[in-house]
Structures are given as C-alpha cells and as structure tokens.
Design a protein around this motif. Sequence first.
Motif, PDB file in Angstrom:
ATOM      1  N   MET A   1       1.396 -12.689  -7.953  1.00  0.00           N
ATOM      2  CA  MET A   1       0.536 -12.161  -7.156  1.00  0.00           C
ATOM      3  C   MET A   1      -0.139 -10.868  -7.792  1.00  0.00           C
ATOM      4  SD  MET A   1       1.348 -10.596  -3.532  1.00  0.00           S
ATOM      5  CE  MET A   1       0.150  -9.804  -2.638  1.00  0.00           C
ATOM      6  N   THR A   2      -1.318 -10.395  -7.796  1.00  0.00           N
ATOM      7  CA  THR A   2      -2.000  -9.297  -8.519  1.00  0.00           C
ATOM      8  C   THR A   2      -1.770  -8.007  -7.599  1.00  0.00           C
ATOM      9  OG1 THR A   2      -4.153  -9.776  -8.004  1.00  0.00           O
ATOM     10  CG2 THR A   2      -3.390 -10.457  -9.976  1.00  0.00           C
ATOM     11  N   SER A   3      -1.593  -6.911  -8.013  1.00  0.00           N
ATOM     12  CA  SER A   3      -1.426  -5.716  -7.259  1.00  0.00           C
ATOM     13  C   SER A   3      -2.868  -5.402  -6.938  1.00  0.00           C
ATOM     14  CB  SER A   3      -0.668  -4.409  -8.138  1.00  0.00           C
ATOM     15  OG  SER A   3      -1.383  -4.146  -8.733  1.00  0.00           O
ATOM     16  N   ARG A   4      -2.759  -4.603  -5.651  1.00  0.00           N
ATOM     17  CA  ARG A   4      -4.112  -4.046  -5.174  1.00  0.00           C
ATOM     18  C   ARG A   4      -4.498  -2.973  -6.239  1.00  0.00           C
ATOM     19  NH1 ARG A   4      -1.629  -3.310   0.469  1.00  0.00           N
ATOM     20  NH2 ARG A   4       0.138  -2.796  -0.830  1.00  0.00           N
ATOM     21  N   GLN A   5      -5.788  -3.028  -6.140  1.00  0.00           N
ATOM     22  CA  GLN A   5      -6.379  -1.715  -7.246  1.00  0.00           C
ATOM     23  C   GLN A   5      -7.105  -0.662  -6.427  1.00  0.00           C
ATOM     24  OE1 GLN A   5      -6.494  -2.275 -10.719  1.00  0.00           O
ATOM     25  NE2 GLN A   5      -4.883  -3.909 -10.221  1.00  0.00           N
ATOM     26  N   ARG A  37       2.794   3.728  -6.527  1.00  0.00           N
ATOM     27  CA  ARG A  37       3.594   2.790  -7.177  1.00  0.00           C
ATOM     28  C   ARG A  37       4.724   2.279  -6.505  1.00  0.00           C
ATOM     29  NH1 ARG A  37       2.474   6.851 -11.199  1.00  0.00           N
ATOM     30  NH2 ARG A  37       4.075   7.790 -10.872  1.00  0.00           N
ATOM     31  N   GLU A  38       5.227   2.993  -5.753  1.00  0.00           N
ATOM     32  CA  GLU A  38       6.429   2.604  -4.871  1.00  0.00           C
ATOM     33  C   GLU A  38       5.871   1.525  -3.691  1.00  0.00           C
ATOM     34  OE1 GLU A  38       7.502   6.036  -2.676  1.00  0.00           O
ATOM     35  OE2 GLU A  38       8.755   6.921  -4.609  1.00  0.00           O
ATOM     36  N   GLY A  40       3.639  -0.774  -4.574  1.00  0.00           N
ATOM     37  CA  GLY A  40       3.170  -1.857  -5.543  1.00  0.00           C
ATOM     38  C   GLY A  40       1.483  -1.694  -5.626  1.00  0.00           C
ATOM     39  N   ILE A  41       0.860  -0.625  -5.656  1.00  0.00           N
ATOM     40  CA  ILE A  41      -0.562  -0.421  -5.786  1.00  0.00           C
ATOM     41  C   ILE A  41      -0.840   0.214  -7.103  1.00  0.00           C
ATOM     42  CG2 ILE A  41      -2.703   0.679  -4.510  1.00  0.00           C
ATOM     43  CD1 ILE A  41      -1.217   0.626  -1.935  1.00  0.00           C
ATOM     44  N   ASP A  42      -1.823  -0.492  -7.785  1.00  0.00           N
ATOM     45  CA  ASP A  42      -2.225   0.263  -9.030  1.00  0.00           C
ATOM     46  C   ASP A  42      -3.117   1.110  -8.901  1.00  0.00           C
ATOM     47  OD1 ASP A  42      -2.804   0.550 -11.892  1.00  0.00           O
ATOM     48  OD2 ASP A  42      -3.847  -1.438 -12.075  1.00  0.00           O
ATOM     49  N   ASP A  69     -10.197  -2.712  -4.882  1.00  0.00           N
ATOM     50  CA  ASP A  69      -9.785  -3.130  -3.527  1.00  0.00           C
ATOM     51  C   ASP A  69     -10.153  -1.960  -2.468  1.00  0.00           C
ATOM     52  OD1 ASP A  69      -8.729  -5.863  -3.889  1.00  0.00           O
ATOM     53  OD2 ASP A  69      -7.129  -4.796  -4.892  1.00  0.00           O
TER      54      ASP A  69
END
Length: 121
Positions: A1-5, A37-38, A40-42, A69
């Motif tokens: 799963m890719t992180s949200r950008q 970061r905590e 999980g968002i880039d 995103d």
Amino acid sequence: MTSRQVLVVGLDPHRIPGPWDPAPVTAAIEAAAERFRELGIDAQNCLIGLDGTDDVPALIAALDAHPWDCVLLGAGIRKNEELLPLFEKLLNVIHLHAPATPIALNGGLHDIVDATLRHLP
C-alpha cells in the motif's frame, strides 16, 4: 500500500523580513511534518517567499512530480490581505497543474495536519 501524498505550500519563515523570530514558525512546520509521518502520510513542504516570483517554478516542479492526494495552501499566504496577489497566483498554479487534487485551507500553524485530513480518504 502506498502512503498518501500531501504537498504543503506555505511561507518560508526565514525569508520574511524582520525583525522577528522565525523559530516558532519553523518549529510548527517541523511538528506538522512529524505528525504527518506518524500518520503514515508522505508530506512535502514547498516554502514560498513573500513575492513568490522565484518560487513558482519550484511549485510547478513539485506539483508535476507525481499525483498528490491533497495540496494545502497555508493560512499565512491567504490571511494577509497584502498577499492576495500571491495567493491568487499560487491558487491558479495549483489548479492548472493539479486540477483534480483537493486543496485544503488551514486556519493557522496549529491545524496544518487537521485541515489536510479533511480531504484525505
């Protein structure tokens, strides 16, 4: 799963003429980055000078780098009436280069992440 950008566009506290201390603003930007970061968002910051002239190409490059995103356009740019032309310029650049991307608007340094979360799946 890719992180949200997420792309966070705001004023560069070190490029605002003083006398004033940019440290509290820098700390708030760093705190928001840590919270992203905590979660999980880039998140990437794109910090702009007061006139924005030299920064538009960097913003365009960031917007074109990959799909986002959400793009947050910071309150420091929006809330200062003297910066209305800069706000319009940046808003139009975001709209042109990321037309399907939600644009988040925060109220201040305290809600950068929360404003963005309203627009993320």
